[in-house]
Scaffold this motif. Sequence first.
Motif, PDB file in Angstrom:
ATOM      1  N   MET B   1      -6.313   1.292  -1.419  1.00 28.54           N
ATOM      2  CA  MET B   1      -6.618   2.667  -1.774  1.00 28.54           C
ATOM      3  C   MET B   1      -5.435   3.583  -1.473  1.00 28.54           C
ATOM      4  SD  MET B   1      -8.866   4.650  -3.080  1.00 28.54           S
ATOM      5  CE  MET B   1      -8.524   6.371  -3.378  1.00 28.54           C
ATOM      6  N   THR B   2      -4.878   3.458  -0.291  1.00 23.50           N
ATOM      7  CA  THR B   2      -3.765   4.339   0.054  1.00 23.50           C
ATOM      8  C   THR B   2      -2.486   3.823  -0.578  1.00 23.50           C
ATOM      9  OG1 THR B   2      -3.294   3.100   2.039  1.00 23.50           O
ATOM     10  CG2 THR B   2      -4.747   4.992   2.266  1.00 23.50           C
ATOM     11  N   ASN B   3      -1.558   4.702  -0.767  1.00 25.08           N
ATOM     12  CA  ASN B   3      -0.276   4.259  -1.308  1.00 25.08           C
ATOM     13  C   ASN B   3       0.834   4.561  -0.315  1.00 25.08           C
ATOM     14  OD1 ASN B   3      -0.340   6.979  -1.501  1.00 25.08           O
ATOM     15  ND2 ASN B   3       0.268   7.109  -3.656  1.00 25.08           N
ATOM     16  N   THR B   4       0.446   4.551   0.966  1.00 24.63           N
ATOM     17  CA  THR B   4       1.424   4.894   2.001  1.00 24.63           C
ATOM     18  C   THR B   4       2.517   3.841   2.089  1.00 24.63           C
ATOM     19  OG1 THR B   4      -0.172   3.966   3.523  1.00 24.63           O
ATOM     20  CG2 THR B   4       0.035   6.361   3.511  1.00 24.63           C
ATOM     21  N   GLN B   5       2.153   2.573   1.770  1.00 25.10           N
ATOM     22  CA  GLN B   5       3.155   1.517   1.916  1.00 25.10           C
ATOM     23  C   GLN B   5       4.117   1.463   0.746  1.00 25.10           C
ATOM     24  OE1 GLN B   5      -0.200  -0.213   2.183  1.00 25.10           O
ATOM     25  NE2 GLN B   5      -0.372   0.028   4.388  1.00 25.10           N
ATOM     26  N   TRP B   6       3.732   2.155  -0.358  1.00 25.54           N
ATOM     27  CA  TRP B   6       4.565   2.009  -1.553  1.00 25.54           C
ATOM     28  C   TRP B   6       5.876   2.767  -1.409  1.00 25.54           C
ATOM     29  CZ3 TRP B   6       6.527   5.113  -5.531  1.00 25.54           C
ATOM     30  CH2 TRP B   6       7.019   4.392  -6.631  1.00 25.54           C
ATOM     31  N   ASP B   7       6.969   2.080  -1.779  1.00 21.56           N
ATOM     32  CA  ASP B   7       8.230   2.809  -1.903  1.00 21.56           C
ATOM     33  C   ASP B   7       8.886   2.396  -3.205  1.00 21.56           C
ATOM     34  OD1 ASP B   7      10.401   0.714  -1.500  1.00 21.56           O
ATOM     35  OD2 ASP B   7       9.176   0.394   0.290  1.00 21.56           O
ATOM     36  N   GLU B   8       9.927   3.110  -3.584  1.00 21.48           N
ATOM     37  CA  GLU B   8      10.468   2.948  -4.926  1.00 21.48           C
ATOM     38  C   GLU B   8      11.084   1.581  -5.191  1.00 21.48           C
ATOM     39  OE1 GLU B   8      12.760   6.244  -6.264  1.00 21.48           O
ATOM     40  OE2 GLU B   8      10.990   7.536  -6.264  1.00 21.48           O
ATOM     41  N   GLY B   9      11.282   0.814  -4.135  1.00 24.86           N
ATOM     42  CA  GLY B   9      11.820  -0.525  -4.334  1.00 24.86           C
ATOM     43  C   GLY B   9      10.770  -1.495  -4.860  1.00 24.86           C
ATOM     44  N   GLN B  10       9.510  -1.135  -4.654  1.00 25.38           N
ATOM     45  CA  GLN B  10       8.429  -2.031  -5.095  1.00 25.38           C
ATOM     46  C   GLN B  10       8.063  -1.720  -6.544  1.00 25.38           C
ATOM     47  OE1 GLN B  10       6.136  -0.738  -1.586  1.00 25.38           O
ATOM     48  NE2 GLN B  10       5.590  -2.893  -1.399  1.00 25.38           N
ATOM     49  N   PRO B  11       7.337  -2.646  -7.205  1.00 27.51           N
ATOM     50  CA  PRO B  11       6.964  -2.379  -8.599  1.00 27.51           C
ATOM     51  C   PRO B  11       6.158  -1.089  -8.700  1.00 27.51           C
ATOM     52  CG  PRO B  11       6.427  -4.637  -7.999  1.00 27.51           C
ATOM     53  CD  PRO B  11       6.862  -3.952  -6.740  1.00 27.51           C
ATOM     54  N   ILE B  12       6.458  -0.289  -9.730  1.00 31.09           N
ATOM     55  CA  ILE B  12       5.717   0.958  -9.926  1.00 31.09           C
ATOM     56  C   ILE B  12       4.343   0.649 -10.513  1.00 31.09           C
ATOM     57  CG2 ILE B  12       6.693   1.479 -12.222  1.00 31.09           C
ATOM     58  CD1 ILE B  12       6.908   4.434 -11.192  1.00 31.09           C
ATOM     59  N   VAL B  13       4.316  -0.382 -11.358  1.00 25.58           N
ATOM     60  CA  VAL B  13       3.035  -0.886 -11.877  1.00 25.58           C
ATOM     61  C   VAL B  13       2.979  -2.369 -11.584  1.00 25.58           C
ATOM     62  CG1 VAL B  13       1.599  -1.281 -13.924  1.00 25.58           C
ATOM     63  CG2 VAL B  13       2.925   0.834 -13.722  1.00 25.58           C
ATOM     64  N   SER B  14       1.889  -2.787 -10.950  1.00 26.08           N
ATOM     65  CA  SER B  14       1.756  -4.191 -10.610  1.00 26.08           C
ATOM     66  C   SER B  14       0.416  -4.709 -11.118  1.00 26.08           C
ATOM     67  CB  SER B  14       1.862  -4.353  -9.090  1.00 26.08           C
ATOM     68  OG  SER B  14       1.734  -5.710  -8.754  1.00 26.08           O
ATOM     69  N   ILE B  15       0.482  -5.651 -12.043  1.00 26.37           N
ATOM     70  CA  ILE B  15      -0.735  -6.175 -12.679  1.00 26.37           C
ATOM     71  C   ILE B  15      -0.891  -7.620 -12.248  1.00 26.37           C
ATOM     72  CG2 ILE B  15      -1.760  -6.746 -14.928  1.00 26.37           C
ATOM     73  CD1 ILE B  15      -0.231  -4.343 -16.043  1.00 26.37           C
ATOM     74  N   LYS B  16      -2.055  -7.924 -11.674  1.00 22.67           N
ATOM     75  CA  LYS B  16      -2.257  -9.276 -11.149  1.00 22.67           C
ATOM     76  C   LYS B  16      -3.548  -9.885 -11.676  1.00 22.67           C
ATOM     77  CE  LYS B  16       0.398  -9.053  -6.878  1.00 22.67           C
ATOM     78  NZ  LYS B  16       0.691  -7.588  -6.821  1.00 22.67           N
TER      79      LYS B  16
END
Lengths: 254, 251
Positions: B1-16
Amino acid sequence: MLETIPEFFRKLAETYPKWNFIFFYDPVQWERVLGGLLVTVQLSIVCVIFSVVIGIIGAWAQGSPSAAIRWIVAGYIQFFRNTPPMIQLLFFYFALGQFTPTVTGADGWTEQPIISNVGWAIVSLSFFAGAFNVEIFRAGIEAVPDTTKEAAESLGMTRLQTYTQVVLPLALRVSLPSLNNNLVNLVKTTTQAIAIAVPELLYEMVSIWNDYNSAQNAAMTVLFFTYIGLVGVLIFGMHRWERALFIPGFGGTK
Amino acid sequence: MTNTQWDEGQPIVSIKNVRKSFGDLEVLKGVSFDVQKGEVICIIGPSGSGKSTLIRCINALADIQGGSIQVEGQEVHDDDLDKLELRKKVGMVFQQYNLFPHKTALQNIMMAPIKVLKQPKAEVEKRALALLKKVRMEGKENSYPGELSGGQQQRVAIARSLAMQPDVMLFDEVTAALDPETVKEVLVTIKDLAADGMTCILVTHEMGFAREVADHIYFTDNGVIVEHGPPTTFFDHAQDERTKAFLGQIL
């Protein structure tokens, strides 16, 4: 000039006793006609506004995610669309009217219901015409493509914003011709308020010809022309509105 | 739910492993891919292979039955999802433009920033005029959609979506309804966007365009990704028989 008109009608009534336009030369009867016309105009305006509001809210509620709300709207439409407006008026005034509280009148001893016969006529006629308006607006709403609503949704608009900003303005344009017809019918149906003694134009005219039998033909003639005039004003206004809402490339012509 | 861990180095859209069905018909049978910030992704494939459905799932216009879609670290298919937050990040352009026909080009662009983002009108208008210029539609701000050609409408639709200042843009067969001669003007607009560093996910049938602007091509068929790769590898050295057959028909 102003003197000659009453004179003309007085002479006419003497020459042709079946054509007694008594209200055109007897100031007392003239006041009754004006009073009736005023009530008819007021009743029409208030009912037109309320019925359109009911139509807009009802059409919005019809698309509600809650099944209970959709059933209530469907039930409302079935009841008010499928029963005669005259019976609705009688039902509201005589059946429901019994259960509303009363207040003591200005004279200090008569008890008057909180909702008068005019009040019940407004409620009854607005709900009657409103039921048709819900269906009219629904047709307009269904004409708005789902993809247009999706575009609004994808821009972050809420359901209410999508309805008020996109769906309703477009639906209204599609609905106007049918709405026009229904509102014309509503204005004509206000005459049925005579059944609960609302002193509108028909009521006053009938009273006059009950008092003066010779005025019957004259009163009916004036009634026809007055309603042609009233409905004409409404249609003129609606067409002006239609033109004001015209947008290039979206149906209709300027 | 949170996006605190996301940074710009990670995929902006991740489909699994995304699965999606319409009734008994499974249209997405486990699709996975990642999109990095600034990347341009083209999804190609035969009609009915689930391409449009897939990108509609990314901004929650359609729900999914299995798997996960994350935008900037936020799970999209979550009952507690704040759709407004998602739609601020993800813009979408449709095949049929879907402009609001009762609003002028400028009003179409200004509506959402004012009503949804509650930004001041003067500021929004300035940005909207700049966007119209960017999509080469200056001078048409007071035209209604009905007075514009398909290609012009589509460029206004792109500007309308950009006005929300999204981080990702989705394009769902945006040139499929256009005349051949107006296709180009829309593609040029998208190319400009891509050159500016906008993250773009496109479903398209324009192979030449895909080859030119895409960083990565995904070929879907029958609800799965059959083959993917950078454009040159993909178009010139396709491995899978289905890809070869499809490219053979189209090119």
